[in-house]
Scaffold this motif. Sequence first.
Motif, PDB file in Angstrom:
ATOM      1  N   PRO A 179      -9.094 -10.171 -15.920  1.00  0.00           N
ATOM      2  CA  PRO A 179      -8.552 -11.539 -15.943  1.00  0.00           C
ATOM      3  C   PRO A 179      -8.522 -12.205 -14.575  1.00  0.00           C
ATOM      4  N   PHE A 180      -9.112 -11.572 -13.561  1.00  0.00           N
ATOM      5  CA  PHE A 180      -8.912 -12.031 -12.181  1.00  0.00           C
ATOM      6  C   PHE A 180     -10.090 -12.873 -11.691  1.00  0.00           C
ATOM      7  N   ARG A 181      -9.750 -13.924 -10.943  1.00  0.00           N
ATOM      8  CA  ARG A 181     -10.763 -14.781 -10.323  1.00  0.00           C
ATOM      9  C   ARG A 181     -10.569 -14.861  -8.809  1.00  0.00           C
ATOM     10  N   THR A 182      -9.586 -14.132  -8.317  1.00  0.00           N
ATOM     11  CA  THR A 182      -9.328 -14.065  -6.881  1.00  0.00           C
ATOM     12  C   THR A 182      -9.248 -12.609  -6.463  1.00  0.00           C
ATOM     13  N   LEU A 183      -9.275 -12.365  -5.161  1.00  0.00           N
ATOM     14  CA  LEU A 183      -9.096 -11.019  -4.647  1.00  0.00           C
ATOM     15  C   LEU A 183      -7.605 -10.682  -4.629  1.00  0.00           C
ATOM     16  N   ILE A 184      -7.291  -9.404  -4.798  1.00  0.00           N
ATOM     17  CA  ILE A 184      -5.894  -8.973  -4.799  1.00  0.00           C
ATOM     18  C   ILE A 184      -5.765  -7.748  -3.913  1.00  0.00           C
ATOM     19  N   TYR A 185      -4.874  -7.847  -2.922  1.00  0.00           N
ATOM     20  CA  TYR A 185      -4.654  -6.780  -1.954  1.00  0.00           C
ATOM     21  C   TYR A 185      -3.199  -6.309  -2.015  1.00  0.00           C
ATOM     22  N   PRO A 186      -2.960  -5.014  -1.883  1.00  0.00           N
ATOM     23  CA  PRO A 186      -1.598  -4.538  -1.690  1.00  0.00           C
ATOM     24  C   PRO A 186      -1.189  -4.709  -0.222  1.00  0.00           C
ATOM     25  N   VAL A 187       0.015  -4.293   0.105  1.00  0.00           N
ATOM     26  CA  VAL A 187       0.421  -4.257   1.507  1.00  0.00           C
ATOM     27  C   VAL A 187      -0.433  -3.217   2.224  1.00  0.00           C
ATOM     28  N   PRO A 188      -0.918  -3.478   3.444  1.00  0.00           N
ATOM     29  CA  PRO A 188      -1.805  -2.542   4.143  1.00  0.00           C
ATOM     30  C   PRO A 188      -1.179  -1.160   4.332  1.00  0.00           C
ATOM     31  N   GLU A 189      -2.064  -0.157   4.429  1.00  0.00           N
ATOM     32  CA  GLU A 189      -1.667   1.224   4.672  1.00  0.00           C
ATOM     33  C   GLU A 189      -2.304   1.696   5.970  1.00  0.00           C
ATOM     34  N   PRO A 190      -1.833   2.817   6.545  1.00  0.00           N
ATOM     35  CA  PRO A 190      -2.439   3.308   7.792  1.00  0.00           C
ATOM     36  C   PRO A 190      -3.937   3.572   7.629  1.00  0.00           C
ATOM     37  N   GLY A 191      -4.755   2.985   8.517  1.00  0.00           N
ATOM     38  CA  GLY A 191      -6.199   3.206   8.501  1.00  0.00           C
ATOM     39  C   GLY A 191      -6.984   2.210   7.679  1.00  0.00           C
ATOM     40  N   GLY A 192      -6.290   1.398   6.878  1.00  0.00           N
ATOM     41  CA  GLY A 192      -7.020   0.458   6.040  1.00  0.00           C
ATOM     42  C   GLY A 192      -6.098  -0.577   5.425  1.00  0.00           C
ATOM     43  N   LEU A 193      -6.656  -1.368   4.519  1.00  0.00           N
ATOM     44  CA  LEU A 193      -5.910  -2.459   3.897  1.00  0.00           C
ATOM     45  C   LEU A 193      -5.432  -2.105   2.499  1.00  0.00           C
ATOM     46  N   GLY A 194      -5.510  -0.824   2.126  1.00  0.00           N
ATOM     47  CA  GLY A 194      -5.061  -0.411   0.806  1.00  0.00           C
ATOM     48  C   GLY A 194      -6.143  -0.611  -0.242  1.00  0.00           C
ATOM     49  N   ILE A 195      -5.974   0.047  -1.393  1.00  0.00           N
ATOM     50  CA  ILE A 195      -6.937  -0.076  -2.480  1.00  0.00           C
ATOM     51  C   ILE A 195      -6.789  -1.462  -3.093  1.00  0.00           C
ATOM     52  N   HIS A 196      -7.786  -2.306  -2.878  1.00  0.00           N
ATOM     53  CA  HIS A 196      -7.673  -3.679  -3.338  1.00  0.00           C
ATOM     54  C   HIS A 196      -8.760  -4.023  -4.351  1.00  0.00           C
ATOM     55  N   LEU A 197      -8.535  -5.103  -5.033  1.00  0.00           N
ATOM     56  CA  LEU A 197      -9.497  -5.615  -6.000  1.00  0.00           C
ATOM     57  C   LEU A 197     -10.379  -6.652  -5.326  1.00  0.00           C
ATOM     58  N   THR A 198     -11.684  -6.414  -5.365  1.00  0.00           N
ATOM     59  CA  THR A 198     -12.630  -7.427  -4.911  1.00  0.00           C
ATOM     60  C   THR A 198     -13.564  -7.769  -6.064  1.00  0.00           C
ATOM     61  N   LEU A 199     -14.245  -8.872  -5.931  1.00  0.00           N
ATOM     62  CA  LEU A 199     -15.169  -9.351  -6.948  1.00  0.00           C
ATOM     63  C   LEU A 199     -16.533  -9.588  -6.320  1.00  0.00           C
ATOM     64  N   ASP A 200     -17.585  -9.371  -7.094  1.00  0.00           N
ATOM     65  CA  ASP A 200     -18.887  -9.811  -6.606  1.00  0.00           C
ATOM     66  C   ASP A 200     -19.128 -11.235  -7.092  1.00  0.00           C
ATOM     67  N   LEU A 201     -20.254 -11.811  -6.718  1.00  0.00           N
ATOM     68  CA  LEU A 201     -20.496 -13.215  -7.028  1.00  0.00           C
ATOM     69  C   LEU A 201     -20.691 -13.472  -8.520  1.00  0.00           C
ATOM     70  N   ALA A 202     -20.916 -12.386  -9.289  1.00  0.00           N
ATOM     71  CA  ALA A 202     -21.018 -12.525 -10.743  1.00  0.00           C
ATOM     72  C   ALA A 202     -19.670 -12.344 -11.429  1.00  0.00           C
ATOM     73  N   GLY A 203     -18.620 -12.068 -10.625  1.00  0.00           N
ATOM     74  CA  GLY A 203     -17.285 -11.898 -11.192  1.00  0.00           C
ATOM     75  C   GLY A 203     -16.933 -10.479 -11.564  1.00  0.00           C
ATOM     76  N   GLN A 204     -17.838  -9.532 -11.295  1.00  0.00           N
ATOM     77  CA  GLN A 204     -17.568  -8.132 -11.612  1.00  0.00           C
ATOM     78  C   GLN A 204     -16.577  -7.551 -10.614  1.00  0.00           C
ATOM     79  N   ALA A 205     -15.606  -6.790 -11.118  1.00  0.00           N
ATOM     80  CA  ALA A 205     -14.542  -6.249 -10.268  1.00  0.00           C
ATOM     81  C   ALA A 205     -14.882  -4.859  -9.758  1.00  0.00           C
ATOM     82  N   ARG A 206     -14.402  -4.571  -8.557  1.00  0.00           N
ATOM     83  CA  ARG A 206     -14.436  -3.203  -8.033  1.00  0.00           C
ATOM     84  C   ARG A 206     -13.157  -2.996  -7.225  1.00  0.00           C
ATOM     85  N   PHE A 207     -12.764  -1.747  -7.125  1.00  0.00           N
ATOM     86  CA  PHE A 207     -11.545  -1.386  -6.427  1.00  0.00           C
ATOM     87  C   PHE A 207     -11.872  -0.450  -5.265  1.00  0.00           C
ATOM     88  N   GLY A 208     -11.139  -0.619  -4.169  1.00  0.00           N
ATOM     89  CA  GLY A 208     -11.315   0.232  -3.016  1.00  0.00           C
ATOM     90  C   GLY A 208     -11.240  -0.616  -1.751  1.00  0.00           C
TER      91      GLY A 208
END
Length: 369
Positions: free
Chosen positions: A243-272
């Motif tokens: 259902p998402f059309r924007t990126l969603i990030y948790p609060v950052p963790e040590p070494g990175g920005l946390g497991i977040h939701l990103t989208l490609d230009l076709a709207g397909q979601a991936r996590f990491g």
Amino acid sequence: MHQENFETQTVVIGAGVIGLAIARALARAGHEVIVLESSDRFGEGISSRNSEVVHAGIYYPQGSLKAELCVEGRQQLYDYCLTHKVGHRKCGKWIVAVDEAQNDKLCDIKAAAASNGVELEFYDGERVAQGVPGICASSGLWSPETGIVDSHGLMLSLLGELHDAGGQLALRSPVAAAESDSQRHRLNVAGETPLILEAKNVINAAGLGAVPLAKNWAGLPDDCIPRQWFARGVYFSYSGRTPFRTLIYPVPEPGGLGIHLTLDLAGQARFGPDVEWIEKEDYTVEPSRQEGFARGIRQWWPGLDPTRLQPAYAGIRPKLIGPDGGFADFRIDGPETHGLPGLVNLFGIESPGLTSCLAIAERVKALLS
């Protein structure tokens, strides 16, 4: 085996997005440029193993290179994508707090962003839920300037402009060793046809290989070579629609920005990506990491169906500080750092390197002018 000797004005080592952006900028400024790439194709390292996010410049300390170059580079990148028809979308992102204990962290992030000239909007959990149905959050920050970009399309465009300006790309041409003095730089180029390449200017933009190459660089002072750590991050794709059309990030963790939701230009979601400290280059994605992903994602998206998470790919961040450290900035080391005219070493170019690529190129060009 006999080695041929060649001369050129400027060599860029590494044909990732950073190397290509630098080579393009220098070629357009009149340099005779050759890009040396060890792989069979350009952009196969860090540049093809990331989230393809255009960062706003939120998390980095005021006055750091990451802050300055991200903010400069973000606008340059959006402008470039518009004028060169590179696929992108300014879709924005939410940074969500999953409980009240994280609300203060969001306030700290908002203040840090403001110090970099990036304005974020703070909303309570009810407003976040209205903006992003299905999300469970006690509060959230909205970043309207965050987006996504087709990194391969970007590199194709940069390479095309490099060629148009007379530059060249040499694939399967790893630099095995180098030697510098006050006049010239000599590169020992291995591969199918080994050769010695001499140049007035050399830019070490070798990504994960930048520090190992520097260690094999005669004339470069040892105290100018940082230690490097590898932080692997894996990604899981999510089959079907979300259902998402924007990126969603948790609060950052040590070494990175946390497991977040990103989208490609076709709207397909991936996590990491997650964060795993490793000793050597290894892009394995263990399916067993799915359980940890699902546990983290469900904190803010209870409706996740873990059976739709599929192993995708892994990337490695070239860190200049280990798991127990704090912030480490980009290093763009020119002659004032190591005393060798015409040499620029780029170390620790992790996120937001993609966003910053055009600004980094301008900074390197200035060091060689």
